[in-house]
Structure formats: C-alpha cells, structure tokens
Motif scaffolding. Sequence first.
Motif: not given
Length: 322
Positions: A6-7, A12-13, A15-16, A32, A34, A60, A72-74
Amino acid sequence: MLRLGTRRSALATTQSSWVADQLRALGHEVELVEVSTEGDRDQTTPLAQLGGTGVFVSALRAALVDGRVDLAVHSLKDLPTTPDPDTVVAAIPVREDPRDALVARDGLTLGELPARSRVGTGSPRRRAQLEALGLGLVVTGLRGNVDTRMRQVTEGHLDAVVLAAAGLRRLGRLDAVSELLDPIQMLPAPGQGALAVEVRADDAHTASLVAVLDDHDTRACTTAERALLAELEAGCSAPVGALAEVVEGVDGPELSLRAVVTSHDGTADLRRSLVGDPATPADLGRRLAHLLLEDGAAQLMSDSPTTDHSPTTDHPATERAL
C-alpha cells in the motif's frame, strides 16, 4: 500470510485496510507493507508532469514483481489502461460513490459561489469541466493529500476544492462536503470510486484468494469506462470523463455509458452516450470512443492546455442529440 502493498497516505492506507479486512473475514492472515511512490514523495509537481496515471502505480508493481508483496491495492483511476504483462487485476470490489464532491467555504454549493471564487483541483478533467460551466470561477492547480487540500479552504487560501467523494467517504470526511456534484455537471474520471487489487500474473494461488472480492457490476462498468479511455489513447492529463451504470432495460439489464471530452480550457466539449450489453463492456467503451473520435474528440484533446486560467464565459455548443 498475505503481504499487501500500500502507499503510505491516509487514504491509500484506509483503502488497503478495507481490502485487508475483507480478506481477514474470509480467514486469511494479512500484513500491510508500506511502499513509497514518487507521487507521494513529490507533493508539489503536477501529476501530469510526474508521469500521469502511472505515478502512484510503478513502485507498487515493482514490489509485486520483486516478491516483496503478494498483492497491491490501487485506486482504479490511477491504473494505466495499457495491460502490464507481469501483473493482473484479480479483483475490482464493489464501487464507492463515483461522483466528485465540492468542499467550499460557508457550505456554499457550486452555483452559490460568487464569480471570481478560487476553486482548487489537480485534475485537468475537473478544471476543464469547471471552466465549461461558465460560472466565472478562477480554477487553480492543487496537490497534496486530502487534509492538505481541504486546509486550503479552512485557512482561507481558496474558496473551494473539488475532491473524489469516494475518498472522503472512506476517510469519514463526508461532513465537510458542501455538494455532491451531479454527473450531468461533472462526469467523473473513468474508474473513479473503484479499487483494483493487483497480483503477480504467475501467482494463481493469490489470484484465486482475491477473486472472491470481485464485484461483477463494478467490473463491467469500469471495464467500459477504461476501454473508452484506452481507445481514445488518453490518460490522466486528458480532460475525459466517463460513467457507466447497470440499468434495467426492456429486455433485462443494460449497460449505460456516458462520456465527455473537453478542451483543456473548457471552451468546447463533446458529450455522448450509448447503451450496450453488460456481458461485453469493453466493446461498448470502444464504440462510444469511436463516436467521440468521429465527432472531433482527438482535436479537443490535442489542443495545448491554456496558460491563462481566467474565467471563461463563451462556450460554443458542440453537443448533438443521440
């Protein structure tokens, strides 16, 4: 243990963490991890100059390919439309509100903002559509995380900012919203409000675990929107908006797709819509893109962005009825 990249930004955190919680509820252990991206490190340079849609994605994807993370989550709107041979989008979960949101001083709506009000956005699409409304607003560039952008209003530097409603909802900040902008006024970015969960192309095991999070209707809608964007050969620096919805037709569910292509200065736009089969969303997106191109979309997108961001009041009508 699934390592989820995750960003590090709050959004972003968040969402992830939501994706991680969905996987944990299915019995999986998730950690998670980073990953710092260039877009997070540089908060001042306009995104289009940093590299457009891929600025939040490449680091990512590198972590995925290197084996440092398993998924990874975008934000789907940040994901380039060109397929990456090393990764695959294993799930697009149910979509949040795709609309744009106005955060303005004194709780004012867009129509209530006085002429010459200063409105901030980092999006060429939002800038162009705001200019096209002919409200006499002064639209200015803006970077930074959600809190940084909203402080520009609370500290009096700007009269309003435009942000994605989905991000504000996920952060629990909808109370700050003055108005949720109707897509008739401002069509969102293709894929806005949706998440993409990406895994390595050769990792069938993780892909199968993640696939249960996929939402059929969200994938159909965003596939149509992104196919349109790809066919137009446009990215985040192009003022293109699109929104697809699954609606009930005479013979069953249909996929309705609306799109707009706007000149960078908002002085001209093309708005078109088509309805198609939800089973072939990419075909619908490509067909609507061809219609827009036939009507001059390429010329609108190729015009250089204006350097004079003074309010525009004369907007030639270029829309035709379908």
